[in-house]
Design a protein around this motif. Sequence first.
Motif, mmCIF file in Angstrom:
data_model
loop_
_atom_site.group_PDB
_atom_site.id
_atom_site.type_symbol
_atom_site.label_atom_id
_atom_site.label_comp_id
_atom_site.label_asym_id
_atom_site.label_seq_id
_atom_site.Cartn_x
_atom_site.Cartn_y
_atom_site.Cartn_z
ATOM 1 N N LYS A 186 -22.033 35.346 -7.907
ATOM 2 C CA LYS A 186 -22.162 35.913 -6.671
ATOM 3 C C LYS A 186 -23.894 35.443 -6.046
ATOM 4 O O LYS A 186 -23.946 34.837 -4.911
ATOM 5 N N GLU A 208 -20.596 45.392 -6.617
ATOM 6 C CA GLU A 208 -19.729 44.562 -6.844
ATOM 7 C C GLU A 208 -18.706 44.892 -8.097
ATOM 8 O O GLU A 208 -19.212 45.294 -9.136
ATOM 9 N N ASP A 209 -17.560 44.929 -7.930
ATOM 10 C CA ASP A 209 -16.523 44.961 -9.125
ATOM 11 C C ASP A 209 -16.700 46.089 -9.801
ATOM 12 O O ASP A 209 -16.618 46.603 -11.347
ATOM 13 N N ARG A 235 -14.332 46.762 -13.271
ATOM 14 C CA ARG A 235 -13.181 46.025 -12.710
ATOM 15 C C ARG A 235 -13.491 44.740 -12.125
ATOM 16 O O ARG A 235 -13.687 44.294 -11.110
ATOM 17 N N ASN A 249 -14.418 36.760 -0.292
ATOM 18 C CA ASN A 249 -15.507 37.115 0.315
ATOM 19 C C ASN A 249 -16.696 36.187 0.248
ATOM 20 O O ASN A 249 -17.505 36.610 0.866
ATOM 21 N N ASP A 265 -19.241 44.791 -1.811
ATOM 22 C CA ASP A 265 -18.537 43.371 -1.477
ATOM 23 C C ASP A 265 -17.054 43.489 -1.529
ATOM 24 O O ASP A 265 -16.357 42.826 -0.567
ATOM 25 N N ASP A 266 -16.470 44.260 -2.317
ATOM 26 C CA ASP A 266 -14.772 44.248 -2.486
ATOM 27 C C ASP A 266 -14.310 45.100 -1.355
ATOM 28 O O ASP A 266 -13.260 44.886 -1.141
HETATM 29 MG MG MG Z 1 -15.583 41.494 -6.307
#
Ligand code: MG
Length: 521
Positions: free
Chosen positions: A135, A206-207, A117, A421, A229-230
Amino acid sequence: MSVARFPPYLANTDHRQRCLAQFRSKSVALEKYIYLDGLKGRDANLFYEMLLGNMSEIIPILYTPTVGEACVQYSHIWRRPQGLYVSIEDKGRIRDVLASWPNADKGRIAVVTDGSRILGLGDLGANGLPISIGKLDLYVAGAGIKPSSTIPICLDLGTNTQRYLDDPLYIGVRRLRPTVEEMDAFMDEFMQAMSDVFPKLLVQFEDFSTDNAFRYLDRYRYRYRVFNDDIQGTGSVILSGFINAARLSSGASGRPLSDHRILFFGAGSAGIGVAKQLLSFFTHLGMPLEEAKSRIYTVDTKGLITADRKGLQEHKKFFARTDYDGPRLTKLVDIIRHVKPTALLGLSTLKNAFTEDVVTAMSALNARPIIFPLSNPVDLSELEYADAIAWTHGNVIYASGSPYDPITHGDTRHEPGQGNNMYIFPGIGLGAILSRTRHISDGMIEQAAVALASSLDAEEQASDWSLSAGIALAVVRQAQKEGLDANRHLRMLTDEDLLGLIQDKMWQPRTTRRAVSAARL
Ligand SMILES: [Mg+2]
Ligand SMILES: O=C([O-])CC(=O)C(=O)O
């Protein structure tokens, strides 16, 4: 065979200026991304110097929104190996794959995605690696982490996106994603191998797709040094933005901070992550849990989330309303009229979902409505800044996930806030690394938000990166308070000395001139 010779006067000219001019000569954002990637491969020091000297121009290229496009196209724009791919086919020997990373003992921070995602762009499979790279560039630029301490990782587990499976240039393994059991076994082996091979490492997830984001955060957060992080980074930065926005809107209404009603449009990892962070903050203000919960409303594609809905996903249950039994509310504007929110937060990836009637309904309820369209990248934003300003006559308190330019309305210039973020994860990571915390607690995430909110106003926040040191300080202090810090020496220091130490430890690129003359020898 000819031998390459530097032109004799090269060392007298400023190669930084030349590179910046080359970068600026590209008119297409993705071309700029490709240029920077090439520069990083040729001269990493110069790349970071250019990034640090031109943050507001370069970040939207290396990071959101252009990095999203780089991910979508990654198999086609790929030039050279970067980062680390760990494939589902490596199962059983993941430790060996990780151990192939040069200077494993230097590893301090890894950003790990499974590409399922990426931003709001969906399942991009192995094309997700640039998000980890982007990042980590911000860790270097924003928190002074040494480039050699960063490890970008993409877990190549397949993809359920047919167009990639059909693409002859697709870079990843050509298979569908694994079952939950297969993925759990892979992740267990991966996380254990990470902590064996890189004993000092902090892992940033992440994601990952929403279910897996929650699943693996819950599974590993007290076993390893890891955060998502999300869920937590976005949660923390939006809590900070909310604290500031609520102060501004209270000026208009006299409303206390604890008197807000917040409507979340979008109930994925970021939506629920932010909602939980706000909830925890309200309880720390002294509000009973049930009351804090009652101030938060969540909406997904089917409308207001109520507890009586059949087949509700696990992560949506916590905030599902038990106090509404009228006809199902599906239209956002009807939900707003029912809930009467003071703040509307968009984490839905539905472009332009905040239509004029939605914004007008928020304005009818609030002199200064708080509206945060947070979806990334910019083409998935729920509300463009120009519309927000026009439809509220400049009264909106606005922050978007991706950057927008300032707008002049009447004779007033309005600066959009950015709730991404990126303003918080570098500081959280730096604090976690320096304190060698055993894990990342909710308290550390919350204190990071409070430090960010209290440091500067929203406008300055968007341009000042020295904030990471202040956030790191708050994170270290909270780790100490909870007894999670393995680096006990930092306990003895005053705040001033600790801040000084944090700043001293931050890495800076050395000047390029030296790199050029060394290359001539
Ligand atoms: Mg993210
Ligand atoms: O990368 C960004 O811009 C923010 C983020 O984590 C996401 O949207 O997933």
